[in-house]
Design a protein around this motif. Structure first.
Motif, PDB file in Angstrom:
ATOM      1  N   THR A  81       0.641  -1.224  -0.091  1.00 26.17           N
ATOM      2  CA  THR A  81       0.078   0.068  -0.019  1.00 26.17           C
ATOM      3  C   THR A  81       0.822   1.156  -0.107  1.00 26.17           C
ATOM      4  OG1 THR A  81      -1.856  -1.048   1.250  1.00 26.17           O
ATOM      5  CG2 THR A  81      -1.892   1.190   1.287  1.00 26.17           C
ATOM      6  N   TYR A 118      -1.049  -2.409   5.576  1.00 27.01           N
ATOM      7  CA  TYR A 118      -2.330  -2.222   5.854  1.00 27.01           C
ATOM      8  C   TYR A 118      -3.275  -2.201   4.468  1.00 27.01           C
ATOM      9  CZ  TYR A 118      -2.093  -0.982  10.734  1.00 27.01           C
ATOM     10  OH  TYR A 118      -1.755  -1.095  12.106  1.00 27.01           O
ATOM     11  N   PRO A 119      -4.685  -2.544   4.398  1.00 27.18           N
ATOM     12  CA  PRO A 119      -5.152  -2.567   3.056  1.00 27.18           C
ATOM     13  C   PRO A 119      -5.500  -1.027   2.901  1.00 27.18           C
ATOM     14  CG  PRO A 119      -6.409  -3.942   4.684  1.00 27.18           C
ATOM     15  CD  PRO A 119      -5.271  -3.164   5.679  1.00 27.18           C
ATOM     16  N   TYR A 158     -10.402   1.436  -2.201  1.00 27.59           N
ATOM     17  CA  TYR A 158     -10.214   0.241  -3.378  1.00 27.59           C
ATOM     18  C   TYR A 158     -10.281   0.824  -4.936  1.00 27.59           C
ATOM     19  CZ  TYR A 158      -9.762  -3.494   0.167  1.00 27.59           C
ATOM     20  OH  TYR A 158      -9.422  -4.361   0.921  1.00 27.59           O
ATOM     21  N   TRP A 192      -0.033  -9.095  -3.895  1.00 26.34           N
ATOM     22  CA  TRP A 192       0.498  -9.097  -2.427  1.00 26.34           C
ATOM     23  C   TRP A 192       1.682 -10.250  -2.327  1.00 26.34           C
ATOM     24  CZ3 TRP A 192      -1.429  -4.726  -0.844  1.00 26.34           C
ATOM     25  CH2 TRP A 192      -1.165  -4.208   0.250  1.00 26.34           C
ATOM     26  N   TRP A 227      -0.037  -8.530   5.726  1.00 27.85           N
ATOM     27  CA  TRP A 227      -1.376  -8.114   5.478  1.00 27.85           C
ATOM     28  C   TRP A 227      -1.927  -7.979   6.654  1.00 27.85           C
ATOM     29  CZ3 TRP A 227      -4.214  -6.131   1.729  1.00 27.85           C
ATOM     30  CH2 TRP A 227      -5.833  -6.158   2.013  1.00 27.85           C
ATOM     31  N   GLY A 260      -5.105  -6.608   7.346  1.00 21.93           N
ATOM     32  CA  GLY A 260      -6.532  -6.714   7.096  1.00 21.93           C
ATOM     33  C   GLY A 260      -6.858  -8.037   7.265  1.00 21.93           C
ATOM     34  N   GLN A 305     -11.142  -9.002   3.387  1.00 15.72           N
ATOM     35  CA  GLN A 305     -10.584  -7.754   2.825  1.00 15.72           C
ATOM     36  C   GLN A 305      -9.492  -8.197   1.569  1.00 15.72           C
ATOM     37  OE1 GLN A 305      -9.345  -5.918   6.461  1.00 15.72           O
ATOM     38  NE2 GLN A 305     -10.747  -4.090   5.862  1.00 15.72           N
ATOM     39  N   PHE A 306      -8.914  -9.162   2.064  1.00 13.59           N
ATOM     40  CA  PHE A 306      -7.886  -9.367   1.015  1.00 13.59           C
ATOM     41  C   PHE A 306      -8.539  -9.914  -0.409  1.00 13.59           C
ATOM     42  CE2 PHE A 306      -5.179 -12.498  -1.348  1.00 13.59           C
ATOM     43  CZ  PHE A 306      -4.146 -11.728  -1.466  1.00 13.59           C
ATOM     44  N   LEU A 315      -9.962  -7.351  -2.337  1.00 11.75           N
ATOM     45  CA  LEU A 315      -8.893  -6.538  -2.940  1.00 11.75           C
ATOM     46  C   LEU A 315      -8.564  -7.321  -4.163  1.00 11.75           C
ATOM     47  CD1 LEU A 315      -7.219  -4.177  -2.809  1.00 11.75           C
ATOM     48  CD2 LEU A 315      -5.276  -5.134  -1.672  1.00 11.75           C
TER      49      LEU A 315
END
Length: 574
Positions: free
Chosen positions: A143, A174-175, A179, A210, A218, A220, A224-225, A228
């Motif tokens: 990120t 972090y996420p 998005y 990632w 990660w 999150g 959430q992954f 994404l």
């Protein structure tokens, strides 16, 4: 002596039934002799060249003169392009490289929050890879600073000369807070690459979201992954509809994370063209020791090939739970004997194997065993990436996981890849009566791989038969003054005259480290010493080329193998 038990990066917290490293056993039996048989008339199918891939954390060393030279070296000896996977392309920063960190500095926002992009560093990185004749495995991470969510402020660190803020210390994990801005970044990045390198080149790339999201990389949730990933895959495909996208690049213990990810992509019909995961063969405990320079390890510990094979097979079987994914390639895009890459013999003396002939033989052995798994499991490993490159500022033979040491001197590890590059395109049936038995992997007691002699054989359209035969044990401290005589028999050859080429990696061949040690391990070597070391760094002949006449279809020879060693024998029709 004081010790540190801090977290070891890149390693799963799941140890299954294997210890974090393999112990030494001085009483373990040696292989005293062996017989290897190759059937030159057999054809086990295409030889999957799983070794043609490397990766590394330090993206900003890709385009240094040394980095470019190393990429070109792979291009010069490999008949096919490698896949190159660097970390950190979306991280923010100045482009100054340090171990285990880097940045591409692509994403920025103006005062009104509008995104704009700077591809200066990314261009230098991908230019170096493509100009050397390779393809990019684009790890889409992590990120950018301008996309950090508010909760990233909760990560508290003490600034230091190399940790400028909480961003470098891990806030990048972090996420992203938006998005859709992430979608725009990914699409713009891929579009720029297509414009710079052309459709034909970028179609050869892999696009992966990632790295190791099942651990601290990660911050999150798995959900959430997955969200994404969907956004990322859509963004890549919006520019390049036939792009190969995949993930999730979990650690060897990320079983439930992988299963959740695959269930999500299956349930929501999200594009998935390959499945990636990692494995590591050891994490020494303690992973860093503090004591006198050159002190021995507090406990003799070793990599475990069985631990790595167990984790690979377990992940193959998780993927196999989803019938629609049986045909997808598995990409083990970190496949290494130990972690972390930037730790050396000065951190823990057990890392000594990364300097010596032990490591190239370990790699050859591991690749062969992975190819064996491919023949018994429903999912095929297509790439097994060595997470190795080089490090700036090292001492000579620092002992990190790298292909080069100080002064651009090649370590023995690089010669394993030279040997592998000379194998033909078709795998031949080959057996050894002293190979480590496959049932040891299921023993249930976490044992490491015992000493063995084994073989990997191939053929090419010109009629060349090439075979690698080795003697190795996972225990780096095992020694044997006697070489083991190995009878090599190649059957069902067309009669005629063959030139027999024999190359070797052992303590006395293809080994710059041995020369450096014999010179007294100088850290300020003279020009003559450097010349002597470099003179022995490449892949060396064990014996002059010999012409032999085959009558009755069988070639037989005896090869004396010290522990550890690997020989490359090539029978070339005259």
């Amino acid at each position: 002596m004081s010790t540190s038990t801090a977290h070891n990066p890149g390693l799963s917290t799941d140890t299954n039934h294997f210890p974090r490293s393999a112990p030494s056993d001085p009483a373990a039996p040696h292989v005293e002799r062996a017989t290897v048989v190759v059937d030159a008339a057999s054809d086990r199918g295409a030889l999957t060249r799983i070794w043609e891939s490397i990766g590394y954390d330090e993206i900003n060393w890709t385009y240094t003169p040394t980095g470019r030279k190393l990429l070109n070296t792979f291009g010069e000896f490999s008949p096919r392009p490698f896949l190159i996977r660097p970390h950190y392309v979306f991280c923010s920063g100045t482009g100054f490289g340090i171990p285990h960190w880097g940045n591409g500095n692509v994403y920025h926002e103006d005062a009104d929050g509008n995104p704009f992009y700077d591809f200066t560093i990314a261009d230098q990185t991908y230019d170096a890879i493509v100009e050397a004749g390779h393809h990019v495995l684009m790890e889409i991470a992590f990120t950018p600073r301008d996309l950090l969510p508010p909760e990233a402020d909760d990560l508290k660190v003490v600034s230091s000369p190399t940790v400028y803020s909480n961003y470098e210390a891990g806030a990048w994990a972090y996420p992203p807070k938006d998005y859709e801005k992430w979608r725009g970044l990914v699409a713009a990045h891929v579009q720029h690459c297509v414009e710079r390198y052309g459709l034909a080149e970028v179609r050869e790339w892999l696009f992966e979201l990632w790295n190791e999201p099942d651990i601290f990389y990660w911050k999150g949730t798995p959900e959430q992954f997955c969200d994404l990933y969907r956004v990322t895959a859509e963004a890549v495909r919006s520019v390049l509809p036939d792009a190969r996208v995949g993930g999730p690049a979990v650690t060897g213990g990320g079983v439930e994370f992988l299963r959740t990810f695959l269930q999500h992509t299956a349930d929501h019909d999200v594009a998935l063209d390959f499945v990636s995961f990692h494995t590591k063969g050891s994490a020494f405990t303690p992973w860093r020791t503090y004591g006198p320079t050159g002190a021995p390890a507090p406990e003799k510990q070793n990599p475990s090939a069985h631990k790595m094979l167990f984790e690979i097979r377990r992940m193959q079987r998780v993927i196999a739970e989803f019938p629609q994914y049986h045909s997808l390639p598995a990409i083990v895009d970190e496949c290494d004997a130990g972690v972390p890459a930037h730790y050396s013999v000065y951190d823990n003396a057990n890392f000594a194997f990364q300097n010596t002939e032990y490591y190239p033989v370990f790699q050859v052995k591991l690749f062969k065993k992975i190819l064996d798994l491919n023949e018994t499991e429903p999912v095929t490993v297509e790439q097994a990436t060595s997470w190795s490159f080089y490090f700036e500022g090292e001492r000579f033979f620092e002992g990190t996981r790298a292909f080069l040491t100080a002064g651009g001197i090649e370590k023995p590890l690089l010669n394993a890849y030279r040997m592998l590059s000379r194998l033909g395109g078709r795998r031949l049936s080959a057996t050894s009566d002293a190979m480590s038995p496959a049932e040891d992997l299921d023993a249930g007691d976490g044992r490491s791989m015992r000493e063995e002699v084994d073989v990997l054989a191939s053929a090419d359209p010109a009629g060349r038969v090439s075979l690698l035969v080795w003697r190795h044990t996972d225990d780096q401290y095992q020694q044997d003054e006697a070489a083991a005589p190995v009878t090599v028999r190649v059957e069902n050859l067309p009669d005629g005259t063959y030139a027999v080429h024999h190359h070797r990696i052992d303590a006395a061949h293809s080994n710059a480290h041995t020369v450096w040690t014999a010179l007294g391990s100088p850290q300020n070597p003279t020009e003559d010493q450097i010349a002597a070391i470099k003179d022995r760094q490449g892949l060396e002949e064990f014996a002059p080329v010999q012409d032999v006449t085959v009558s009755g279809g069988t070639f037989t020879s005896t090869v004396e193998l010290p522990l550890p060693s690997v020989s490359l024998l090539v029978l070339e029709p005259r």
